[in-house]
Design an enzyme around this catalytic site. Structure first.
Site, PDB file in Angstrom:
ATOM      1  N   GLY A  26     -13.257 -21.565  -5.689  1.00 23.84           N
ATOM      2  CA  GLY A  26     -11.845 -21.948  -5.607  1.00 23.84           C
ATOM      3  C   GLY A  26     -11.558 -22.650  -4.300  1.00 23.84           C
ATOM      4  NE  ARG A  54       1.469  -9.877   3.205  1.00 23.19           N
ATOM      5  CZ  ARG A  54       1.374  -8.546   3.241  1.00 23.19           C
ATOM      6  NH1 ARG A  54       1.473  -7.914   4.401  1.00 23.19           N
ATOM      7  NH2 ARG A  54       1.192  -7.843   2.148  1.00 23.19           N
ATOM      8  CE  LYS A 102      -4.490  -6.878   7.633  1.00 23.93           C
ATOM      9  NZ  LYS A 102      -5.454  -5.816   7.690  1.00 23.93           N
ATOM     10  CB  CYS A 126      -6.659  -7.768   3.110  1.00 28.17           C
ATOM     11  SG  CYS A 126      -5.224  -6.675   3.134  1.00 28.17           S
ATOM     12  CB  VAL A 149      -0.965  -0.015   1.209  1.00 26.56           C
ATOM     13  CG1 VAL A 149      -1.635   1.338   1.392  1.00 26.56           C
ATOM     14  CG2 VAL A 149      -2.020  -1.091   0.997  1.00 26.56           C
ATOM     15  CG  LEU A 189      -4.074  -1.007  -3.087  1.00 23.05           C
ATOM     16  CD1 LEU A 189      -3.414  -2.358  -3.019  1.00 23.05           C
ATOM     17  CD2 LEU A 189      -3.027   0.068  -3.250  1.00 23.05           C
ATOM     18  CE  LYS A 235      -9.617  -2.243   3.246  1.00 19.52           C
ATOM     19  NZ  LYS A 235      -9.398  -2.514   1.824  1.00 19.52           N
TER      20      LYS A 235
HETATM   21  P1  NAD Z   1       3.312  -4.562   4.007  1.00 24.10           P
HETATM   22  O1  NAD Z   1       3.683  -5.525   5.056  1.00 24.10           O
HETATM   23  O2  NAD Z   1       3.464  -4.917   2.574  1.00 24.10           O
HETATM   24  O3  NAD Z   1       4.103  -3.191   4.218  1.00 24.10           O
HETATM   25  C1  NAD Z   1       4.219  -2.543   5.431  1.00 24.10           C
HETATM   26  C2  NAD Z   1       5.568  -1.809   5.472  1.00 24.10           C
HETATM   27  O4  NAD Z   1       5.601  -1.001   6.666  1.00 24.10           O
HETATM   28  C3  NAD Z   1       6.765  -2.747   5.532  1.00 24.10           C
HETATM   29  O5  NAD Z   1       7.671  -2.439   4.486  1.00 24.10           O
HETATM   30  C4  NAD Z   1       7.375  -2.469   6.925  1.00 24.10           C
HETATM   31  O6  NAD Z   1       8.788  -2.582   6.953  1.00 24.10           O
HETATM   32  C5  NAD Z   1       6.924  -1.045   7.165  1.00 24.10           C
HETATM   33  N1  NAD Z   1       6.922  -0.633   8.574  1.00 24.10           N
HETATM   34  C6  NAD Z   1       6.513  -1.354   9.644  1.00 24.10           C
HETATM   35  N2  NAD Z   1       6.661  -0.613  10.767  1.00 24.10           N
HETATM   36  C7  NAD Z   1       7.166   0.578  10.401  1.00 24.10           C
HETATM   37  C8  NAD Z   1       7.547   1.752  11.108  1.00 24.10           C
HETATM   38  N3  NAD Z   1       7.441   1.818  12.437  1.00 24.10           N
HETATM   39  N4  NAD Z   1       8.050   2.792  10.414  1.00 24.10           N
HETATM   40  C9  NAD Z   1       8.179   2.719   9.068  1.00 24.10           C
HETATM   41  N5  NAD Z   1       7.831   1.623   8.344  1.00 24.10           N
HETATM   42  C10 NAD Z   1       7.336   0.570   9.003  1.00 24.10           C
HETATM   43  O7  NAD Z   1       1.785  -4.167   4.321  1.00 24.10           O
HETATM   44  P2  NAD Z   1       0.650  -3.770   3.268  1.00 24.10           P
HETATM   45  O8  NAD Z   1       0.166  -4.982   2.566  1.00 24.10           O
HETATM   46  O9  NAD Z   1       1.108  -2.608   2.473  1.00 24.10           O
HETATM   47  O10 NAD Z   1      -0.521  -3.329   4.267  1.00 24.10           O
HETATM   48  C11 NAD Z   1      -0.433  -2.137   5.012  1.00 24.10           C
HETATM   49  C12 NAD Z   1      -1.833  -1.789   5.512  1.00 24.10           C
HETATM   50  O11 NAD Z   1      -2.688  -1.534   4.388  1.00 24.10           O
HETATM   51  C13 NAD Z   1      -2.534  -2.893   6.304  1.00 24.10           C
HETATM   52  O12 NAD Z   1      -3.344  -2.295   7.279  1.00 24.10           O
HETATM   53  C14 NAD Z   1      -3.417  -3.571   5.269  1.00 24.10           C
HETATM   54  O13 NAD Z   1      -4.539  -4.199   5.846  1.00 24.10           O
HETATM   55  C15 NAD Z   1      -3.841  -2.383   4.438  1.00 24.10           C
HETATM   56  N6  NAD Z   1      -4.223  -2.724   3.055  1.00 24.10           N
HETATM   57  C16 NAD Z   1      -3.472  -3.612   2.343  1.00 24.10           C
HETATM   58  C17 NAD Z   1      -3.821  -3.895   1.016  1.00 24.10           C
HETATM   59  C18 NAD Z   1      -3.042  -4.893   0.205  1.00 24.10           C
HETATM   60  O14 NAD Z   1      -3.506  -5.252  -0.870  1.00 24.10           O
HETATM   61  N7  NAD Z   1      -1.890  -5.365   0.649  1.00 24.10           N
HETATM   62  C19 NAD Z   1      -4.919  -3.243   0.430  1.00 24.10           C
HETATM   63  C20 NAD Z   1      -5.646  -2.324   1.190  1.00 24.10           C
HETATM   64  C21 NAD Z   1      -5.288  -2.068   2.508  1.00 24.10           C
HETATM   65  C1  UGA Z   2      -8.647  -7.516  -1.426  1.00 18.82           C
HETATM   66  C2  UGA Z   2      -9.754  -6.584  -1.964  1.00 18.82           C
HETATM   67  O1  UGA Z   2     -10.173  -7.038  -3.253  1.00 18.82           O
HETATM   68  C3  UGA Z   2      -9.250  -5.145  -2.076  1.00 18.82           C
HETATM   69  O2  UGA Z   2     -10.317  -4.291  -2.484  1.00 18.82           O
HETATM   70  C4  UGA Z   2      -8.746  -4.707  -0.701  1.00 18.82           C
HETATM   71  O3  UGA Z   2      -8.210  -3.399  -0.772  1.00 18.82           O
HETATM   72  C5  UGA Z   2      -7.673  -5.656  -0.236  1.00 18.82           C
HETATM   73  O4  UGA Z   2      -8.198  -7.013  -0.176  1.00 18.82           O
HETATM   74  C6  UGA Z   2      -7.208  -5.324   1.140  1.00 18.82           C
HETATM   75  O5  UGA Z   2      -7.945  -4.780   1.937  1.00 18.82           O
HETATM   76  O6  UGA Z   2      -6.048  -5.643   1.366  1.00 18.82           O
HETATM   77  P1  UGA Z   2      -6.501  -8.709  -2.456  1.00 18.82           P
HETATM   78  O7  UGA Z   2      -6.373  -9.358  -1.120  1.00 18.82           O
HETATM   79  O8  UGA Z   2      -5.317  -8.133  -3.120  1.00 18.82           O
HETATM   80  O9  UGA Z   2      -7.601  -7.526  -2.387  1.00 18.82           O
HETATM   81  O10 UGA Z   2      -7.055  -9.814  -3.454  1.00 18.82           O
HETATM   82  P2  UGA Z   2      -8.447 -10.228  -4.107  1.00 18.82           P
HETATM   83  O11 UGA Z   2      -8.323 -10.125  -5.561  1.00 18.82           O
HETATM   84  O12 UGA Z   2      -9.602  -9.555  -3.462  1.00 18.82           O
HETATM   85  O13 UGA Z   2      -8.481 -11.770  -3.726  1.00 18.82           O
HETATM   86  C7  UGA Z   2      -8.540 -12.186  -2.370  1.00 18.82           C
HETATM   87  C8  UGA Z   2      -8.702 -13.688  -2.296  1.00 18.82           C
HETATM   88  O14 UGA Z   2      -9.996 -14.082  -2.768  1.00 18.82           O
HETATM   89  C9  UGA Z   2      -7.695 -14.472  -3.140  1.00 18.82           C
HETATM   90  O15 UGA Z   2      -7.290 -15.616  -2.432  1.00 18.82           O
HETATM   91  C10 UGA Z   2      -8.486 -14.846  -4.372  1.00 18.82           C
HETATM   92  O16 UGA Z   2      -8.015 -15.995  -5.021  1.00 18.82           O
HETATM   93  C11 UGA Z   2      -9.864 -15.072  -3.766  1.00 18.82           C
HETATM   94  N1  UGA Z   2     -10.974 -14.928  -4.737  1.00 18.82           N
HETATM   95  C12 UGA Z   2     -11.237 -13.719  -5.285  1.00 18.82           C
HETATM   96  C13 UGA Z   2     -11.766 -16.024  -5.040  1.00 18.82           C
HETATM   97  O17 UGA Z   2     -11.542 -17.151  -4.541  1.00 18.82           O
HETATM   98  N2  UGA Z   2     -12.815 -15.857  -5.901  1.00 18.82           N
HETATM   99  C14 UGA Z   2     -13.105 -14.655  -6.466  1.00 18.82           C
HETATM  100  O18 UGA Z   2     -14.093 -14.584  -7.228  1.00 18.82           O
HETATM  101  C15 UGA Z   2     -12.296 -13.564  -6.155  1.00 18.82           C
END
Ligand code: NAD
Ligand code: UGA
Length: 432
Positions: free
Chosen positions: A254, A329, A264, A261, A12, A154, A205
């Protein structure tokens, strides 16, 4: 042009940084991981994301994007500070906010007058107020520093596209003038901007992710029923999807959803419901169907190889939680691999993006670097992630490598008719 700090350079934070720089803002992105910062400063992308390398290089060469170790240095110069640090699942199911709290305490003393701290990480209801309180207790002036919730929607694999073309931007803030300032960061995007109170933004969210998880568990349950009554879930999902109130998306059955995400965030929403005294049995069911779906794949495979896994060699294609990402993850594929290993099978796997790392995470899992090699002498092949490249392989070669031509396609990726013509026993999910 605004001065923006982004704390956390993960999926993110890094996407937010390169995209805001692309939109013309000056971005200082901070992480605690020194090696990550060093690599990013050289233009090396540590994660697999379409479009990120190009925007990283654009940001670095325009000098609008810089990386730094530590949140404090980045926050000191910013008008907006995005918190993009992890909020993983705690033992009791709640969201662990310790990284968010640590960053808030770290940056509070250096924030400039008028700075807006923006919660972009996924954080439960009450977090906007929590961050505001920690900032105040740690040396920031409550009148001069404000906090807004701006959750991120995203998806991994398409993060850049999703960030630049959002379905909506949600901003939760008690102060409308602060919400307007945050919305201006996104001015050049063609997206509806919804301004709400902080609690509603935070709930949007979790409700969105829980609803998407619900669609997946629903279609998985329908798929399981289709198997029992000889219907084809793909036809069923198509027929449902034409109804615009239902839509086609997120109706692919699937092995169950995974990733960093949905698992959790559904756990955190259940925790919120428990704390609020609301019995969210629908969501409990969604999570249980998902857990069972992983197990069901193991049961299918066990039946396909004659009822006994001990001593059998099994081949797996795909280990990431979905295709086009290197993220492992909470991957259903790893849950399944562990179950097979626990049952005494010898498990060999190939993944185009994350094989080596998976091997380090799952003791006993053998990783090979070739999709054919993985099949040699195996009692069955399971497709666990829907990587497109699996569709186009030479299935004569696959059949000849396997001990028996048996395929469990947990993603309904392959063509059952074509495989059966080649002599395979084929099993998918929710179709015969
Ligand atoms: P990530 O683990 O990919 O990245 C987190 C980063 O933060 C790491 O690089 C880590 O080293 C850094 N970090 C940790 N502690 C820190 C600190 N004290 N100072 C500076 N940097 C620090 O995590 P992510 O997947 O980007 O997710 C971040 C948040 O966004 C979570 O709350 C997640 O739920 C949310 N989110 C994730 C997605 C996704 O698709 N991954 C989508 C929407 C929302
Ligand atoms: C998901 C949401 O789609 C994002 O909008 C959100 O921002 C993000 O979580 C988040 O909060 O982190 P992401 O985890 O990247 O995004 O992946 P998805 O494409 O949503 O898939 C999630 C899981 O559902 C995967 O294991 C995928 O294979 C599964 N899935 C998805 C299915 O089994 N069937 C489907 O039709 C769609």
């Amino acid at each position: 042009m605004s001065d923006v700090a982004v704390i956390g350079a993960g999926y993110v934070g890094l996407t937010t940084s390169v995209c805001l720089a692309h939109l013309g803002h000056r971005v200082l992105c901070a992480d605690i991981d020194e090696e990550r910062v060093a690599r990013l400063s050289k233009g090396e992308v540590p994660i697999l994301e379409d479009g990120l390398p190009e925007l990283l290089s654009e940001g670095l060469s325009s000098r609008r994007l810089t990386f730094v170790v530590g949140a404090r240095q980045a926050a000191a110069r910013a008008n907006f500070v995005f918190l993009c640090v992890p909020t993983p699942q705690a033992d009791d199911g709640s969201a662990d906010l310790s990284s968010v709290e640590a960053v808030a305490r770290e940056i509070a003393p250096v924030l400039r007058r008028g700075t807006v701290v923006i919660n972009k990480s996924t954080m439960p209801v009450g977090s906007t107020r929590l961050v505001q309180r920690i900032l105040g207790e740690s040396g920031a002036s409550i009148e001069e520093v404000r906090v807004a919730s701006n959750p991120e929607f995203l998806r991994e694999g398409t993060s850049v596209q999703d960030f630049l073309n959002p379905n909506r931007v949600v901003i939760g803030c008690d102060d409308p003038s602060v919400a307007v300032r945050v919305s201006e960061l996104y001015r050049s995007l063609d997206a509806p901007i919804l301004v709400t109170d902080p609690a509603s933004a935070e709930m949007i969210k979790y409700a969105s992710n829980a609803f998407l998880a619900t669609k997946i568990s629903f279609v998985n349950a329908i798929a399981n029923l289709c198997e029992a009554v000889d219907a084809d879930v793909r036809e069923v999902a198509l027929g449902m999807g034409y109804d615009q109130r239902i839509g086609f998306e997120f109706l692919h059955p699937g092995p169950g959803y995974g990733g960093s995400c949905f698992p959790k965030d559904t756990a955190a929403l259940r925790y919120t419901a428990r704390r609020a005294g609301y019995a969210f049995s629908l969501l409990d069911g969604v999570v249980e169907v998902n857990r069972r779906q992983h197990e069901r794949m193991v049961e299918k495979l066990t039946a396909l190889v004659g009822g006994e896994l001990r001593g059998r060699t099994l081949a797996l294609w795909g280990l990431t939680f979905k295709a086009n990402t290197d993220d492992l993850r909470d991957s259903p594929a790893l849950v399944i691999a562990r179950r097979l290993l626990d049952a005494g099978a010898h498990v060999r796997a190939y993944d185009p993006a994350a094989g080596e790392r998976a091997g380090a995470i799952v003791p006993g899992l053998e990783i090979v670097s070739d999709p054919y090699e993985v099949c040699i002498g195996a009692a069955a092949l399971s497709v666990l992630t829907e990587w497109d490249e699996f569709r186009w392989l030479d299935f004569d070669r696959v059949r000849d490598a396997l001990e028996a031509p048996v395929v469990l396609d947990t993603r309904n990726l392959l063509d059952p008719g074509a495989l059966r013509r080649l002599g395979f026993t084929y099993e998918g999910v929710g179709r015969s």
